[in-house]
Enzyme design. Structure first.
Site, PDB file in Angstrom:
ATOM      1  N   LYS A 125       0.837  -1.191   0.000  1.00  0.00           N
ATOM      2  CA  LYS A 125       0.000   0.000   0.000  1.00  0.00           C
ATOM      3  C   LYS A 125       0.881   1.253   0.000  1.00  0.00           C
ATOM      4  O   LYS A 125       1.982   1.244   0.530  1.00  0.00           O
ATOM      5  CB  LYS A 125      -0.906   0.006   1.224  1.00  0.00           C
ATOM      6  CG  LYS A 125      -1.977  -1.074   1.159  1.00  0.00           C
ATOM      7  CD  LYS A 125      -2.745  -1.141   2.456  1.00  0.00           C
ATOM      8  CE  LYS A 125      -3.920  -2.080   2.394  1.00  0.00           C
ATOM      9  NZ  LYS A 125      -3.703  -3.370   1.778  1.00  0.00           N
ATOM     10  N   HIS A 139      -4.064   1.697   4.674  1.00  0.00           N
ATOM     11  CA  HIS A 139      -3.419   2.937   4.249  1.00  0.00           C
ATOM     12  C   HIS A 139      -3.249   3.921   5.410  1.00  0.00           C
ATOM     13  O   HIS A 139      -2.247   4.622   5.491  1.00  0.00           O
ATOM     14  CB  HIS A 139      -4.224   3.586   3.117  1.00  0.00           C
ATOM     15  CG  HIS A 139      -4.139   2.848   1.832  1.00  0.00           C
ATOM     16  ND1 HIS A 139      -5.016   1.840   1.489  1.00  0.00           N
ATOM     17  CD2 HIS A 139      -3.264   2.951   0.812  1.00  0.00           C
ATOM     18  CE1 HIS A 139      -4.704   1.361   0.304  1.00  0.00           C
ATOM     19  NE2 HIS A 139      -3.633   2.020  -0.136  1.00  0.00           N
ATOM     20  N   SER A 160      -7.349   3.492  -2.117  1.00  0.00           N
ATOM     21  CA  SER A 160      -7.525   3.314  -0.677  1.00  0.00           C
ATOM     22  C   SER A 160      -9.014   3.398  -0.362  1.00  0.00           C
ATOM     23  O   SER A 160      -9.693   4.321  -0.821  1.00  0.00           O
ATOM     24  CB  SER A 160      -6.780   4.413   0.078  1.00  0.00           C
ATOM     25  OG  SER A 160      -7.216   4.500   1.410  1.00  0.00           O
ATOM     26  N   GLY A 189     -10.244   4.041   2.593  1.00  0.00           N
ATOM     27  CA  GLY A 189     -10.427   5.162   3.514  1.00  0.00           C
ATOM     28  C   GLY A 189     -10.126   6.528   2.928  1.00  0.00           C
ATOM     29  O   GLY A 189     -10.825   7.502   3.213  1.00  0.00           O
TER      30      GLY A 189
END
Length: 144
Positions: free
Chosen positions: A45, A72, A113, A115
């Site tokens: 990531k 992340h 990601s 989030g």
């Protein structure tokens, strides 16, 4: 009075004092922040982060990525306090994944990601090119 009038105008306009010194110091600190810090091998990531001088306009975007991050936000939780300790502010611009093949000198940027959303991979790739100039670097909006 004549000596004052004969003084060069440029010297009257030159910024001096605490605020000028602090601004220059912050810009220097920002310049010392590496554009890229990623793991030397594997798929992991990454996040694209905007680092900004507190109470100023100077900023830069940086790429951070590691296999040790399960999510992340784990990367951001490490980067942000380190930057704040230097007098900077951080904002995550998004994330994705990097596939780093050291042997073939290839980097592939992709994904997003959950989030933070998808980083602008084209910006991330430009940063990676500055750090890995002898690599083939590609990106796509594919999730895998």
């Amino acid at each position: 009075m004549l000596s004052f009038l004969a003084r060069p105008v440029a010297s009257l306009r030159r910024p001096v004092g605490f605020f000028y010194t602090a601004t220059v110091a912050m810009a220097d600190a920002l310049a010392k922040v590496p554009d890229v810090e990623i793991d030397p091998e594997g798929t992991f990531k990454y996040i694209l982060v905007r680092v900004k001088v507190k109470d100023g306009d100077a900023h830069k975007d940086i790429v951070r990525g590691t296999k040790s991050a399960e999510y992340h936000n784990h990367i951001f939780e490490k980067v942000c306090p380190a930057m704040e300790a230097m007098g900077m502010e951080c904002k995550c611009l998004g994330g994705g994944k990097i596939e780093h093949n050291k042997q073939d000198k290839k980097l592939r940027v992709f994904g997003e990601s959950t989030g933070f959303g998808k980083a602008d991979h084209s910006v991330s790739v430009e940063k990676l090119k500055s750090a890995f100039s002898d690599y083939e670097i590609t990106w796509s909006d594919d999730k895998k």
